[in-house]
Write a protein that holds these residues in place. Structure first.
Motif, PDB file in Angstrom:
ATOM      1  N   ILE A 280       0.860  -1.193   0.000  1.00 19.09           N
ATOM      2  CA  ILE A 280       0.000   0.000   0.000  1.00 19.09           C
ATOM      3  C   ILE A 280       0.893   1.240   0.000  1.00 19.09           C
ATOM      4  N   GLU A 281       0.543   2.221  -0.804  1.00 21.61           N
ATOM      5  CA  GLU A 281       1.329   3.459  -0.883  1.00 21.61           C
ATOM      6  C   GLU A 281       1.302   4.188   0.468  1.00 21.61           C
ATOM      7  N   GLY A 282       2.470   4.598   0.905  1.00 23.54           N
ATOM      8  CA  GLY A 282       2.585   5.279   2.188  1.00 23.54           C
ATOM      9  C   GLY A 282       2.984   4.360   3.313  1.00 23.54           C
ATOM     10  N   ILE A 283       2.839   3.040   3.117  1.00 23.41           N
ATOM     11  CA  ILE A 283       3.240   2.072   4.142  1.00 23.41           C
ATOM     12  C   ILE A 283       4.539   1.433   3.666  1.00 23.41           C
ATOM     13  N   PRO A 284       5.622   1.614   4.412  1.00 23.66           N
ATOM     14  CA  PRO A 284       6.934   1.184   3.900  1.00 23.66           C
ATOM     15  C   PRO A 284       7.113  -0.332   3.778  1.00 23.66           C
ATOM     16  N   LYS A 285       6.403  -1.101   4.539  1.00 22.25           N
ATOM     17  CA  LYS A 285       6.610  -2.555   4.520  1.00 22.25           C
ATOM     18  C   LYS A 285       5.351  -3.257   3.999  1.00 22.25           C
ATOM     19  N   PRO A 286       5.501  -4.424   3.397  1.00 21.68           N
ATOM     20  CA  PRO A 286       4.327  -5.167   2.923  1.00 21.68           C
ATOM     21  C   PRO A 286       3.545  -5.788   4.076  1.00 21.68           C
ATOM     22  N   ILE A 287       2.273  -6.042   3.804  1.00 16.13           N
ATOM     23  CA  ILE A 287       1.401  -6.659   4.806  1.00 16.13           C
ATOM     24  C   ILE A 287       0.958  -8.024   4.259  1.00 16.13           C
ATOM     25  N   TYR A 288       1.067  -9.016   5.103  1.00 11.98           N
ATOM     26  CA  TYR A 288       0.711 -10.375   4.686  1.00 11.98           C
ATOM     27  C   TYR A 288      -0.548 -10.812   5.422  1.00 11.98           C
TER      28      TYR A 288
ATOM     29  N   ALA B 112      -7.620  -5.077  10.676  1.00 19.74           N
ATOM     30  CA  ALA B 112      -7.169  -4.208  11.770  1.00 19.74           C
ATOM     31  C   ALA B 112      -5.729  -3.755  11.556  1.00 19.74           C
ATOM     32  N   GLU B 113      -4.909  -4.686  11.075  1.00 19.28           N
ATOM     33  CA  GLU B 113      -3.507  -4.328  10.829  1.00 19.28           C
ATOM     34  C   GLU B 113      -3.385  -3.294   9.710  1.00 19.28           C
ATOM     35  N   VAL B 114      -4.190  -3.470   8.648  1.00 20.92           N
ATOM     36  CA  VAL B 114      -4.154  -2.500   7.545  1.00 20.92           C
ATOM     37  C   VAL B 114      -4.587  -1.117   8.027  1.00 20.92           C
ATOM     38  N   LYS B 115      -5.653  -1.069   8.800  1.00 21.85           N
ATOM     39  CA  LYS B 115      -6.129   0.225   9.310  1.00 21.85           C
ATOM     40  C   LYS B 115      -5.094   0.877  10.228  1.00 21.85           C
ATOM     41  N   ARG B 116      -4.451   0.060  11.040  1.00 22.63           N
ATOM     42  CA  ARG B 116      -3.442   0.594  11.959  1.00 22.63           C
ATOM     43  C   ARG B 116      -2.258   1.175  11.192  1.00 22.63           C
ATOM     44  N   GLU B 117      -1.824   0.457  10.163  1.00 22.18           N
ATOM     45  CA  GLU B 117      -0.701   0.944   9.363  1.00 22.18           C
ATOM     46  C   GLU B 117      -1.077   2.209   8.585  1.00 22.18           C
ATOM     47  N   LEU B 118      -2.303   2.266   8.096  1.00 23.17           N
ATOM     48  CA  LEU B 118      -2.751   3.468   7.380  1.00 23.17           C
ATOM     49  C   LEU B 118      -2.799   4.690   8.309  1.00 23.17           C
ATOM     50  N   LYS B 119      -3.277   4.452   9.515  1.00 27.74           N
ATOM     51  CA  LYS B 119      -3.338   5.551  10.485  1.00 27.74           C
ATOM     52  C   LYS B 119      -1.941   6.048  10.845  1.00 27.74           C
ATOM     53  N   ALA B 120      -1.034   5.098  11.053  1.00 32.16           N
ATOM     54  CA  ALA B 120       0.341   5.491  11.378  1.00 32.16           C
ATOM     55  C   ALA B 120       0.984   6.237  10.216  1.00 32.16           C
ATOM     56  N   SER B 121       0.702   5.765   9.003  1.00 32.26           N
ATOM     57  CA  SER B 121       1.256   6.431   7.823  1.00 32.26           C
ATOM     58  C   SER B 121       0.693   7.841   7.668  1.00 32.26           C
ATOM     59  N   LYS B 122      -0.599   7.978   7.966  1.00 34.65           N
ATOM     60  CA  LYS B 122      -1.221   9.302   7.868  1.00 34.65           C
ATOM     61  C   LYS B 122      -0.635  10.265   8.894  1.00 34.65           C
ATOM     62  N   ASN B 123      -0.441   9.803  10.115  1.00 37.09           N
ATOM     63  CA  ASN B 123       0.162  10.654  11.151  1.00 37.09           C
ATOM     64  C   ASN B 123       1.580  11.068  10.777  1.00 37.09           C
ATOM     65  N   GLU B 124       2.304  10.123  10.213  1.00 32.54           N
ATOM     66  CA  GLU B 124       3.675  10.424   9.796  1.00 32.54           C
ATOM     67  C   GLU B 124       3.680  11.443   8.663  1.00 32.54           C
ATOM     68  N   ALA B 125       2.709  11.306   7.764  1.00 34.16           N
ATOM     69  CA  ALA B 125       2.618  12.259   6.652  1.00 34.16           C
ATOM     70  C   ALA B 125       2.256  13.658   7.144  1.00 34.16           C
ATOM     71  N   GLU B 126       1.437  13.715   8.200  1.00 27.78           N
ATOM     72  CA  GLU B 126       1.079  15.019   8.758  1.00 27.78           C
ATOM     73  C   GLU B 126       2.242  15.641   9.515  1.00 27.78           C
ATOM     74  N   LYS B 127       3.046  14.814  10.149  1.00 29.22           N
ATOM     75  CA  LYS B 127       4.179  15.337  10.910  1.00 29.22           C
ATOM     76  C   LYS B 127       5.269  15.883  10.000  1.00 29.22           C
ATOM     77  N   THR B 128       5.439  15.269   8.859  1.00 29.39           N
ATOM     78  CA  THR B 128       6.535  15.667   7.967  1.00 29.39           C
ATOM     79  C   THR B 128       6.418  17.116   7.502  1.00 29.39           C
ATOM     80  N   PRO B 129       5.243  17.579   7.013  1.00 34.32           N
ATOM     81  CA  PRO B 129       5.149  19.001   6.630  1.00 34.32           C
ATOM     82  C   PRO B 129       5.369  19.949   7.807  1.00 34.32           C
ATOM     83  N   GLN B 130       4.865  19.552   8.983  1.00 35.95           N
ATOM     84  CA  GLN B 130       5.065  20.406  10.151  1.00 35.95           C
ATOM     85  C   GLN B 130       6.540  20.520  10.502  1.00 35.95           C
TER      86      GLN B 130
END
Length: 316
Positions: free
Chosen positions: A42-50, A66-84
């Motif tokens: 998935i784009e934005g998630i650095p590692k593959p999910i099995y 649940a794992e996919v949603k968790r990784e997406l949330k973490a990726s979104k938070n990281e994306a928000e932190k980067t511009p800040q």
């Protein structure tokens, strides 16, 4: 990617879940791994999910979602932190650049403090006011900031608001290094007091000189008047004509109004006024003696007893 017909029912459910969850906003891909599990990128998630466990496990699909949603949330938070973080870094770099610019301006002005103070003092004493000091300092600050901007090799563009803020900070430093307005007001006031103190002795000397000169004139006036009278040639004039002339002059003087008479007498000098008073006193004394002689002559002529006259006067 393999055709979806080659996937199991469990894997098809996973693929459908990903399509529904990610939609068209987030790209993703999937393929079958060597262990027959499904590998998802998935784009934005650095590692593959099995997909985990076995399809027979009822909780396997739930755990994967649940794992996919968790990784997406973490990726979104990281994306928000980067511009800040980038914004903070940019702000920090801008602040460092502005601080360095301010330091250069203050350093340059600090070397000119003595000259600036001398110029301000001269301006205050010359113009007799302190109104132009602040405007002059603002011009000095603007010139210093402009020279500092021209001298630096690299630097970001400064907006008018930022430039005004920098000038305000430099102006505050300059005001702290130079004397306050109260100092210049006291300097101006002390100069005015010193000038007044210098003028007072001159005025006193002038007044004293005038008084001495007036006293000298008053003292020497009778002498000068006597000398003038002595220098005048004597003309033989009969007493009768003189008395008639003086009588006419005195009568004319007394015929004037009091204001006109006083105005005329004000033209006399002090010595002349004193001489006139003496002459009037002498004339009054002469008239009194003449009246006494006339009364005595009348008493003798009428042969009147002196005692009767005295008693009659006392009774009156």
């Amino acid at each position: 990617m393999c055709k979806q017909t080659n996937y199991s029912k469990y894997q098809k459910r996973v693929i459908k879940f990903l399509n529904d969850l990610l939609g068209t906003d987030t790209p993703f891909t999937y393929e079958r791994a060597k262990n027959n599990h499904l590998k998802v990128l998935i784009e934005g998630i650095p590692k593959p999910i099995y997909t985990g466990s076995t399809p027979s496990d009822c909780k396997s699909i739930n755990n994967f979602m649940a794992e996919v949603k968790r990784e997406l949330k973490a990726s979104k938070n990281e994306a928000e932190k980067t511009p800040q973080q980038e914004k903070r870094k940019l702000v920090s770099l801008l602040k460092q650049s502005n601080d360095k610019l301010i330091q250069n301006c203050v350093k340059s002005l600090r070397t000119r403090i003595s000259a600036l103070k001398t110029q301000e003092e001269a301006s205050v004493l010359e113009n007799q006011c302190i109104n132009g000091i602040n405007l002059k300092r603002i011009e000095t600050v603007k010139q210093s900031v402009l020279l500092a901007l021209q001298a630096r090799k690299q630097g970001v563009y400064l907006k008018p608001k930022e430039l005004k803020s920098i000038e305000g900070v430099v102006h505050n430093h300059l005001n702290f290094m130079l004397p306050s307005m109260a100092y210049y007001a006291e300097l101006l006031d002390s100069k005015l007091r010193r000038k007044q103190a210098e003028k007072q002795p001159t005025q006193i000397e002038s007044l004293t000189s005038n008084v001495i000169s007036l006293e000298d004139k008053t003292q020497h006036a009778p002498i000068k008047e006597a000398k003038k009278l002595a220098k005048k040639p004597k003309q033989p004039v009969s007493n009768k004509n003189m008395n008639t002339k003086n009588s006419n002059s005195a009568t004319e003087l007394m015929a004037m109004s009091a204001n006109n008479r006083v105005s005329l007498l004000r033209n006399l000098t002090k010595a002349q006024a004193l001489m006139l008073i003496d002459d009037i006193n002498q004339a009054m004394a002469a008239n009194r003696e003449e009246d006494i002689e006339a009364v005595i002559a009348l008493i003798r002529d009428k042969d009147l007893p002196l005692e009767a006259i005295i008693s009659r006067m006392e009774a009156a």
